[in-house]
Design a protein around this motif. Structure first.
Motif, PDB file in Angstrom:
ATOM      1  N   SER A 165      31.131  84.596  42.773  1.00 34.08           N
ATOM      2  CA  SER A 165      31.821  85.740  42.185  1.00 34.08           C
ATOM      3  C   SER A 165      32.200  85.473  40.736  1.00 34.08           C
ATOM      4  O   SER A 165      32.081  86.367  39.884  1.00 34.08           O
ATOM      5  CB  SER A 165      33.082  86.077  42.993  1.00 34.08           C
ATOM      6  OG  SER A 165      32.744  86.581  44.266  1.00 34.08           O
ATOM      7  N   VAL A 166      32.641  84.276  40.449  1.00 36.47           N
ATOM      8  CA  VAL A 166      32.986  83.909  39.066  1.00 36.47           C
ATOM      9  C   VAL A 166      31.754  84.013  38.171  1.00 36.47           C
ATOM     10  O   VAL A 166      31.813  84.539  37.049  1.00 36.47           O
ATOM     11  CB  VAL A 166      33.580  82.483  39.018  1.00 36.47           C
ATOM     12  CG1 VAL A 166      33.675  81.983  37.581  1.00 36.47           C
ATOM     13  CG2 VAL A 166      34.941  82.448  39.678  1.00 36.47           C
ATOM     14  N   ILE A 167      30.624  83.538  38.671  1.00 35.36           N
ATOM     15  CA  ILE A 167      29.381  83.602  37.903  1.00 35.36           C
ATOM     16  C   ILE A 167      28.967  85.050  37.669  1.00 35.36           C
ATOM     17  O   ILE A 167      28.583  85.426  36.556  1.00 35.36           O
ATOM     18  CB  ILE A 167      28.267  82.819  38.623  1.00 35.36           C
ATOM     19  CG1 ILE A 167      28.612  81.317  38.671  1.00 35.36           C
ATOM     20  CG2 ILE A 167      26.914  83.031  37.950  1.00 35.36           C
ATOM     21  CD1 ILE A 167      27.706  80.504  39.579  1.00 35.36           C
ATOM     22  N   LEU A 168      29.071  85.883  38.671  1.00 33.18           N
ATOM     23  CA  LEU A 168      28.719  87.295  38.519  1.00 33.18           C
ATOM     24  C   LEU A 168      29.672  87.977  37.539  1.00 33.18           C
ATOM     25  O   LEU A 168      29.252  88.836  36.741  1.00 33.18           O
ATOM     26  CB  LEU A 168      28.751  87.999  39.870  1.00 33.18           C
ATOM     27  CG  LEU A 168      27.790  87.476  40.939  1.00 33.18           C
ATOM     28  CD1 LEU A 168      27.927  88.299  42.210  1.00 33.18           C
ATOM     29  CD2 LEU A 168      26.349  87.488  40.441  1.00 33.18           C
ATOM     30  N   ASP A 169      30.942  87.603  37.573  1.00 27.11           N
ATOM     31  CA  ASP A 169      31.921  88.190  36.660  1.00 27.11           C
ATOM     32  C   ASP A 169      31.596  87.874  35.202  1.00 27.11           C
ATOM     33  O   ASP A 169      32.024  88.599  34.295  1.00 27.11           O
ATOM     34  CB  ASP A 169      33.329  87.686  36.984  1.00 27.11           C
ATOM     35  CG  ASP A 169      33.884  88.274  38.275  1.00 27.11           C
ATOM     36  OD1 ASP A 169      33.342  89.296  38.740  1.00 27.11           O
ATOM     37  OD2 ASP A 169      34.852  87.701  38.811  1.00 27.11           O
ATOM     38  N   ALA A 170      30.825  86.810  34.971  1.00 23.81           N
ATOM     39  CA  ALA A 170      30.430  86.449  33.609  1.00 23.81           C
ATOM     40  C   ALA A 170      29.317  87.344  33.077  1.00 23.81           C
ATOM     41  O   ALA A 170      28.927  87.221  31.917  1.00 23.81           O
ATOM     42  CB  ALA A 170      29.994  84.983  33.564  1.00 23.81           C
ATOM     43  N   GLY A 171      28.804  88.233  33.931  1.00 23.91           N
ATOM     44  CA  GLY A 171      27.784  89.176  33.481  1.00 23.91           C
ATOM     45  C   GLY A 171      26.390  88.901  33.988  1.00 23.91           C
ATOM     46  O   GLY A 171      25.430  89.520  33.521  1.00 23.91           O
ATOM     47  N   VAL A 172      26.252  87.995  34.948  1.00 24.73           N
ATOM     48  CA  VAL A 172      24.929  87.705  35.510  1.00 24.73           C
ATOM     49  C   VAL A 172      24.402  88.941  36.229  1.00 24.73           C
ATOM     50  O   VAL A 172      25.108  89.556  37.033  1.00 24.73           O
ATOM     51  CB  VAL A 172      25.009  86.500  36.467  1.00 24.73           C
ATOM     52  CG1 VAL A 172      23.775  86.419  37.351  1.00 24.73           C
ATOM     53  CG2 VAL A 172      25.178  85.210  35.677  1.00 24.73           C
ATOM     54  N   LYS A 173      23.135  89.306  35.913  1.00 22.18           N
ATOM     55  CA  LYS A 173      22.542  90.531  36.460  1.00 22.18           C
ATOM     56  C   LYS A 173      21.412  90.260  37.452  1.00 22.18           C
ATOM     57  O   LYS A 173      21.012  91.161  38.183  1.00 22.18           O
ATOM     58  CB  LYS A 173      21.993  91.409  35.317  1.00 22.18           C
ATOM     59  CG  LYS A 173      23.035  91.807  34.276  1.00 22.18           C
ATOM     60  CD  LYS A 173      24.084  92.728  34.870  1.00 22.18           C
ATOM     61  CE  LYS A 173      23.534  94.110  35.147  1.00 22.18           C
ATOM     62  NZ  LYS A 173      24.557  94.987  35.761  1.00 22.18           N
TER      63      LYS A 173
END
Length: 308
Positions: free
Chosen positions: A116-124
Motif C-alpha cells: 500500500s505504501v508503494i502504491l501510495d507513491a504513485g505506482v501504476k
C-alpha cells in the motif's frame, strides 16, 4: 511519432551508478535527452530490486528508488509525474510523462501494508515477481508447474481494488494461468513471442491469445536474448508481425527494457534511437497501425480501463 514505453530500469542505475545525472548521463539509455530525441512522450520507470539483496533491506531499496525518481527524474525540467492516466492527454509539447511501476513483489514479503505504501507513491503497474520465487508467485526462471501462492490472491485483490495494472511479463507459465482470471487490468509490459524465441520470458501463442481475450495488451521488448540468435531489427519486427497475426495489431505496444539489458540490437541502442524501430515497422504496417503500436493502443487501453 510519439512513443509510450512501458518499461525501463533507469531508477536502478540512478541508485547504483556514481554521480548519475538523469538529464544527459550517457550511461543511461533512458536519460531525458535521449527520451526527447526518440520522441518518447511517456516512460514507465520500474522499481527493480536485485534478488541478491537481503530480504530485510529490500523494502528500503524500494524507498531509495522512489526517492531517486523524485530527486533525479522529476526534478529534471519537462518531466511530469503521471499519477492519473488522463494526464497522458494533457502533457505540453515539451513535457515527458514519468510513470512508476514495481517489478516484482519480493520487497513486500508478506506485508500488504508495504504494498500500500508503494502504491501510495504513485505506482501504476505492478509485476508480481521478477524471475525468482517470492511470497506471491513463481517467476519466469522457476518450475513452470508451480503457480500463484495464497498470499498472491490477497495481493491481486488489493491491486484490483486500487485499479492497478498487473504485469505478467516475469511470471512463469502456471502463475500466469493462475493470475489471469483474477485480474481486473492486465498487461505484459516487456515480452516477445515464444514461437519465435523459446525463452521463458516470452509468451506462448496460447498465453498471448488468452491475455488479449482477458482485455490485456502485449508490449514487445528490445533485448536480443528475447528476440533470437544474432538478433536484428528485422527479427524484432518479426515478433511484432507474429503477435499481430495472433492477437491483432491493436493490442500491441512497446516496452524497451533499456537500462535493464546488457546488450542491444543494431539501431536500437538507447531511447534516442526509438524512431528507428517505428521506421522498420512502417515497412509492414500502416501509419495508423504504427502509431497505435507506438502510443495510441496503450492510450486507448487506459481510457477503456478508466471507464470500466
Amino acid at each position: 511519432m510519439e512513443i509510450i514505453d512501458l518499461h525501463c530500469d533507469a531508477l536502478w542505475k540512478l541508485t547504483t551508478l556514481e554521480d548519475a545525472k538523469f538529464e544527459n548521463d550517457e550511461r543511461l539509455a533512458t536519460n531525458r535527452g535521449r527520451l526527447q530525441l526518440g520522441q518518447v512522450k511517456a516512460q514507465v520507470f520500474a522499481i527493480y530490486i536485485n534478488p541478491e539483496i537481503s530480504q530485510s533491506v529490500q523494502f528500503l531499496e524500494v524507498v531509495r528508488q522512489i526517492e531517486a525518481f523524485h530527486t533525479h527524474v522529476l526534478q529534471t525540467e519537462g518531466m511530469v509525474h503521471i499519477t492519473d492516466w488522463s494526464q497522458l492527454d494533457t502533457l505540453a509539447p515539451h513535457e515527458i510523462g514519468a510513470i512508476l511501476s514495481l517489478e516484482g513483489c519480493a520487497p513486500i514479503g508478506k506485508d500488504l501494508a508495504k504494498l500500500s505504501v508503494i502504491l501510495d507513491a504513485g505506482v501504476k503497474l505492478v509485476g508480481l515477481t521478477w524471475n525468482e520465487e517470492n511470497a506471491v508467485a513463481h517467476g519466469a526462471e522457476q518450475d513452470a508447474s508451480l503457480g500463484l501462492k495464497p498470499f498472491g490472491k490477497e495481493v491481486i485483490n488489493l491491486l484490483n481494488e486500487r485499479d492497478i495494472i498487473i504485469d505478467v511479463s516475469h511470471l512463469n507459465e502456471q502463475s500466469f494461468w493462475d493470475v489471469l482470471p483474477l485480474t481486473k487490468y492486465i498487461i505484459a509490459s516487456h515480452s516477445n513471442a515464444r514461437a519465435l524465441c523459446d525463452h521463458p520470458r516470452n509468451l506462448t501463442d496460447a498465453q498471448a491469445k488468452a491475455l488479449v481475450e482477458h482485455g490485456g495488451h502485449i508490449h514487445v521488448v528490445y533485448f536480443p536474448s528475447f528476440i533470437g540468435a544474432n538478433a536484428t531489427m528485422d527479427d524484432l519486427v518479426a515478433h511484432v508481425k507474429h503477435l499481430a497475426n495472433i492477437v491483432g495489431v491493436e493490442h500491441l505496444g512497446l516496452g524497451s527494457d533499456f537500462d535493464g539489458i546488457d546488450a542491444t540490437i543494431k539501431g536500437l541502442a538507447h531511447a534516442g534511437e526509438a524512431q528507428n524501430l517505428l521506421e522498420a515497422l512502417g515497412e509492414h504496417f500502416s501509419v495508423e497501425e504504427v502509431r497505435g503500436i507506438a502510443n495510441n493502443n496503450f492510450r486507448r487501453y487506459v481510457k477503456n480501463a478508466a471507464t470500466c
